[in-house]
Design an enzyme around this catalytic site. Structure first.
Site, PDB file in Angstrom:
ATOM      1  N   SER A  22       8.794  -6.209 -10.587  1.00 14.35           N
ATOM      2  CA  SER A  22       8.698  -5.652  -9.239  1.00 14.35           C
ATOM      3  C   SER A  22       9.959  -4.837  -8.930  1.00 14.35           C
ATOM      4  O   SER A  22      11.040  -5.169  -9.423  1.00 14.35           O
ATOM      5  CB  SER A  22       8.581  -6.819  -8.249  1.00 14.35           C
ATOM      6  OG  SER A  22       8.017  -6.406  -7.035  1.00 14.35           O
ATOM      7  N   CYS A  25      16.074  -3.432  -5.499  1.00 16.46           N
ATOM      8  CA  CYS A  25      17.351  -2.731  -5.360  1.00 16.46           C
ATOM      9  C   CYS A  25      18.455  -3.569  -5.978  1.00 16.46           C
ATOM     10  O   CYS A  25      18.484  -4.790  -5.789  1.00 16.46           O
ATOM     11  CB  CYS A  25      17.705  -2.546  -3.889  1.00 16.46           C
ATOM     12  SG  CYS A  25      16.649  -1.384  -3.041  1.00 16.46           S
ATOM     13  N   ALA A  62      13.719   0.921  -5.650  1.00 15.23           N
ATOM     14  CA  ALA A  62      13.531   2.027  -4.710  1.00 15.23           C
ATOM     15  C   ALA A  62      14.539   3.130  -5.021  1.00 15.23           C
ATOM     16  O   ALA A  62      15.752   2.906  -4.987  1.00 15.23           O
ATOM     17  CB  ALA A  62      13.724   1.526  -3.289  1.00 15.23           C
ATOM     18  N   GLN A 104       9.838   3.626  -8.617  1.00 16.12           N
ATOM     19  CA  GLN A 104       9.390   3.603  -7.226  1.00 16.12           C
ATOM     20  C   GLN A 104      10.156   4.675  -6.448  1.00 16.12           C
ATOM     21  O   GLN A 104      11.391   4.642  -6.386  1.00 16.12           O
ATOM     22  CB  GLN A 104       9.664   2.223  -6.600  1.00 16.12           C
ATOM     23  CG  GLN A 104       9.073   2.123  -5.195  1.00 16.12           C
ATOM     24  CD  GLN A 104       9.455   0.841  -4.466  1.00 16.12           C
ATOM     25  OE1 GLN A 104      10.629   0.509  -4.380  1.00 16.12           O
ATOM     26  NE2 GLN A 104       8.468   0.142  -3.944  1.00 16.12           N
ATOM     27  N   TYR A 185      10.103   0.791   5.367  1.00 20.03           N
ATOM     28  CA  TYR A 185      10.642   2.071   4.922  1.00 20.03           C
ATOM     29  C   TYR A 185       9.913   3.191   5.678  1.00 20.03           C
ATOM     30  O   TYR A 185       8.955   2.949   6.413  1.00 20.03           O
ATOM     31  CB  TYR A 185      10.457   2.214   3.395  1.00 20.03           C
ATOM     32  CG  TYR A 185      11.624   1.637   2.595  1.00 20.03           C
ATOM     33  CD1 TYR A 185      12.176   0.402   2.918  1.00 20.03           C
ATOM     34  CD2 TYR A 185      12.177   2.326   1.523  1.00 20.03           C
ATOM     35  CE1 TYR A 185      13.253  -0.119   2.197  1.00 20.03           C
ATOM     36  CE2 TYR A 185      13.243   1.817   0.792  1.00 20.03           C
ATOM     37  CZ  TYR A 185      13.783   0.591   1.138  1.00 20.03           C
ATOM     38  OH  TYR A 185      14.844   0.080   0.426  1.00 20.03           O
ATOM     39  N   GLY A 332       9.312 -10.616  -8.935  1.00 25.03           N
ATOM     40  CA  GLY A 332      10.610 -10.229  -8.405  1.00 25.03           C
ATOM     41  C   GLY A 332      11.670 -11.217  -8.853  1.00 25.03           C
ATOM     42  O   GLY A 332      12.183 -11.165  -9.977  1.00 25.03           O
ATOM     43  N   ARG A 333      11.939 -12.177  -7.975  1.00 26.33           N
ATOM     44  CA  ARG A 333      13.069 -13.086  -8.217  1.00 26.33           C
ATOM     45  C   ARG A 333      12.934 -13.905  -9.491  1.00 26.33           C
ATOM     46  O   ARG A 333      13.947 -14.207 -10.132  1.00 26.33           O
ATOM     47  CB  ARG A 333      13.264 -13.973  -6.982  1.00 26.33           C
ATOM     48  CG  ARG A 333      13.834 -13.171  -5.814  1.00 26.33           C
ATOM     49  CD  ARG A 333      13.613 -13.842  -4.489  1.00 26.33           C
ATOM     50  NE  ARG A 333      12.188 -13.906  -4.156  1.00 26.33           N
ATOM     51  CZ  ARG A 333      11.707 -14.481  -3.047  1.00 26.33           C
ATOM     52  NH1 ARG A 333      12.536 -15.042  -2.190  1.00 26.33           N
ATOM     53  NH2 ARG A 333      10.410 -14.481  -2.811  1.00 26.33           N
TER      54      ARG A 333
HETATM   55  C1  LIG Z   1      17.110  -8.316  -4.460  1.00 30.83           C
HETATM   56  C2  LIG Z   1      15.786  -7.724  -4.064  1.00 30.83           C
HETATM   57  C3  LIG Z   1      15.656  -6.350  -3.932  1.00 30.83           C
HETATM   58  C4  LIG Z   1      14.411  -5.779  -3.588  1.00 30.83           C
HETATM   59  N1  LIG Z   1      14.264  -4.411  -3.543  1.00 30.83           N
HETATM   60  C5  LIG Z   1      13.039  -3.870  -3.392  1.00 30.83           C
HETATM   61  C6  LIG Z   1      12.816  -2.488  -3.594  1.00 30.83           C
HETATM   62  O1  LIG Z   1      13.704  -1.739  -3.997  1.00 30.83           O
HETATM   63  N2  LIG Z   1      11.566  -2.006  -3.364  1.00 30.83           N
HETATM   64  C7  LIG Z   1      10.527  -2.824  -2.991  1.00 30.83           C
HETATM   65  O2  LIG Z   1       9.419  -2.348  -2.772  1.00 30.83           O
HETATM   66  N3  LIG Z   1      10.711  -4.150  -2.872  1.00 30.83           N
HETATM   67  C8  LIG Z   1      11.918  -4.691  -3.089  1.00 30.83           C
HETATM   68  N4  LIG Z   1      12.069  -6.062  -3.058  1.00 30.83           N
HETATM   69  C9  LIG Z   1      10.875  -6.910  -2.929  1.00 30.83           C
HETATM   70  C10 LIG Z   1      10.374  -7.340  -4.323  1.00 30.83           C
HETATM   71  O3  LIG Z   1       9.907  -6.237  -5.076  1.00 30.83           O
HETATM   72  C11 LIG Z   1       9.241  -8.367  -4.214  1.00 30.83           C
HETATM   73  O4  LIG Z   1       8.143  -7.744  -3.617  1.00 30.83           O
HETATM   74  C12 LIG Z   1       9.651  -9.602  -3.405  1.00 30.83           C
HETATM   75  O5  LIG Z   1      10.911 -10.082  -3.830  1.00 30.83           O
HETATM   76  C13 LIG Z   1       8.618 -10.733  -3.504  1.00 30.83           C
HETATM   77  O6  LIG Z   1       8.439 -11.096  -4.854  1.00 30.83           O
HETATM   78  P1  LIG Z   1       9.154 -12.416  -5.492  1.00 30.83           P
HETATM   79  O7  LIG Z   1       8.779 -13.564  -4.600  1.00 30.83           O
HETATM   80  O8  LIG Z   1       8.569 -12.493  -6.857  1.00 30.83           O
HETATM   81  O9  LIG Z   1      10.643 -12.170  -5.477  1.00 30.83           O
HETATM   82  C14 LIG Z   1      13.308  -6.625  -3.348  1.00 30.83           C
HETATM   83  C15 LIG Z   1      13.460  -8.011  -3.451  1.00 30.83           C
HETATM   84  C16 LIG Z   1      14.671  -8.561  -3.835  1.00 30.83           C
HETATM   85  C17 LIG Z   1      14.779 -10.066  -4.004  1.00 30.83           C
END
Ligand SMILES: Cc1cc2nc3c(=O)[nH]c(=O)nc-3n(C[C@H](O)[C@H](O)[C@H](O)COP(=O)(O)O)c2cc1C
Length: 363
Positions: A22, A25, A62, A104, A185, A332-333
């Site tokens: 995912s 940033c 992003a 993205q 955004y 993501g995490r």
């Molecule tokens: C550190 C961090 C940075 C993130 N940056 C973005 C980003 O740049 N663009 C975006 O669409 N989502 C961003 N997200 C959201 C993640 O892509 C993801 O949708 C969200 O963390 C939920 O998924 P997870 O529970 O697997 O972490 C970010 C999340 C985290 C934790």
């Protein structure tokens, strides 16, 4: 059979599995004007290691389509041709490790110009490398200064910026572009009536609020090759209101289904179903708080959908795909904790992990 590790074909692109990175940033770019927006060695190792860990697709964080579209001065950006070469290294390394390189493209709108989150994430003024933000109207994101309202002419330029950045991404070697229309955004702040108070053709009805997103899709599709897929990340809900009888409140799942249908007609190949981000709002504690909404968009829009949010269990990830709730999952995490999550999940599910050749012969 582990459907999670079956390839997915979108247009002419085959994505080797359905466990994807995912966008996240990392606030790791150098803000100095000569280096701004460009990936560093940090980005190279960060993304290449997730590709080597078995993710089928690695989505870059992003990436600003304009300098003022970065969430912070430490973000990636592709607003100039000079930046292309620095991204080529990333696309090449991700591809070499067997994953599809994806990017993205984003404009952070009212939420832009902040410091790094581990330093508090406060809005930055011009003396601190910040800038005046832009938005659909003068309403500010909570805790941020009011944005400047974009003129119709500036909206046209902004739409073009997405297409220009997509052209650069293609030259750099990326095979998927995702348009970021989620998380408060800029594009999401146009979509939601809670942040869009415009009286012109970009505000008011759902058709009007969605106009900028559909124009961005058209502009990007016009330059993005026919045989490569285009993704759209949306917030399936703002978590403000699901009351469809009052369309002045928030962005709802019903709105997301309609937008996804329009997006599909215009050449979007997959919806990335996230949620929230418009204002701090209570989010359910359930494991499927977000994936269930993505599944609803999938069943009612008939477009491929990737689910994301709190996915950290291989069995559940497999179930989301095998039961038809999602075509793929974004992690993501879980991928920050463990770069080899996909390969470990493949082993746990009895599928074949995808080790890079440098490791494969030795294991
Ligand atoms: C550190 C961090 C940075 C993130 N940056 C973005 C980003 O740049 N663009 C975006 O669409 N989502 C961003 N997200 C959201 C993640 O892509 C993801 O949708 C969200 O963390 C939920 O998924 P997870 O529970 O697997 O972490 C970010 C999340 C985290 C934790």
């Amino acid at each position: 059979m582990a459907e999670l590790f079956e390839p997915l074909e979108l247009r002419k692109l085959t994505i080797p599995n359905r466990v994807w990175m995912s966008p996240m940033c990392t606030y790791a770019a150098d803000p100095a004007p000569s280096l701004a927006g460009r990936p560093t060695d940090f980005h190279l190792s960060h993304y290449a290691s997730r590709a080597a860990g078995g993710a089928g697709l690695v989505m870059l964080e992003a990436t600003g389509v304009r300098a003022d579209g970065r969430i912070s001065p430490f973000d990636l950006g592709l607003w100039s041709d000079d930046q292309i070469e620095s991204f080529t290294r990333l696309a090449t390394a991700i591809t070499a490790a067997g994953a599809v390189p994806a990017i993205q493209l984003a404009h952070a709108g009212r939420k832009a110009s902040i410091d790094r989150p581990w330093l508090g994430g406060a809005p930055l003024n011009e003396d601190q490398l910040g800038w005046t933000t832009v938005g659909p109207s003068l309403d500010s994101f909570p805790g941020h200064p009011a944005p400047r309202e974009l003129t119709v002419e500036e909206i046209g330029e902004l739409v073009q910026s997405f297409a220009d950045s997509a052209r650069r991404a293609l030259l750099a070697g990326f095979q998927v572009v995702e348009i970021h229309a989620a998380h408060g955004y800029l594009l999401h702040s146009f979509l939601s009536p809670a942040s869009n108070r415009r009286q012109d053709q970009y505000g008011g009805s759902l058709e009007n609020r969605a106009r900028i997103v559909l124009e961005v899709i058209d502009a990007v599709r016009a330059i993005w090759p026919e045989d490569l897929p285009l993704f759209l990340r949306i917030s399936t809900t703002d978590w403000i209101s699901e009351d469809d009888s009052n369309d002045r409140q928030g962005w709802t799942v019903t709105d997301s289904i309609q937008l996804s249908r329009w997006a599909g007609e215009r050449g979007v190949d997959l919806i990335d179903g996230s949620s929230g981000g418009l204002e701090p709002a209570p989010i359910p504690h359930t494991r499927d708080y977000q994936t269930a909404l993505a599944a609803q968009v999938r069943s009612e829009s008939a477009l491929p959908v990737a689910a994301v949010g709190r996915i950290d269990d291989p069995q559940w990830a497999q179930e989301l795909v095998s039961s038809g709730q999602a075509d793929a999952i974004f992690l993501g995490r879980a991928l920050l904790r463990d770069a080899s999550w996909p390969n470990n999940a493949a082993v746990a599910l009895g599928a074949s992990p995808r080790f890079i050749v440098q490791y494969d012969y030795a294991l």
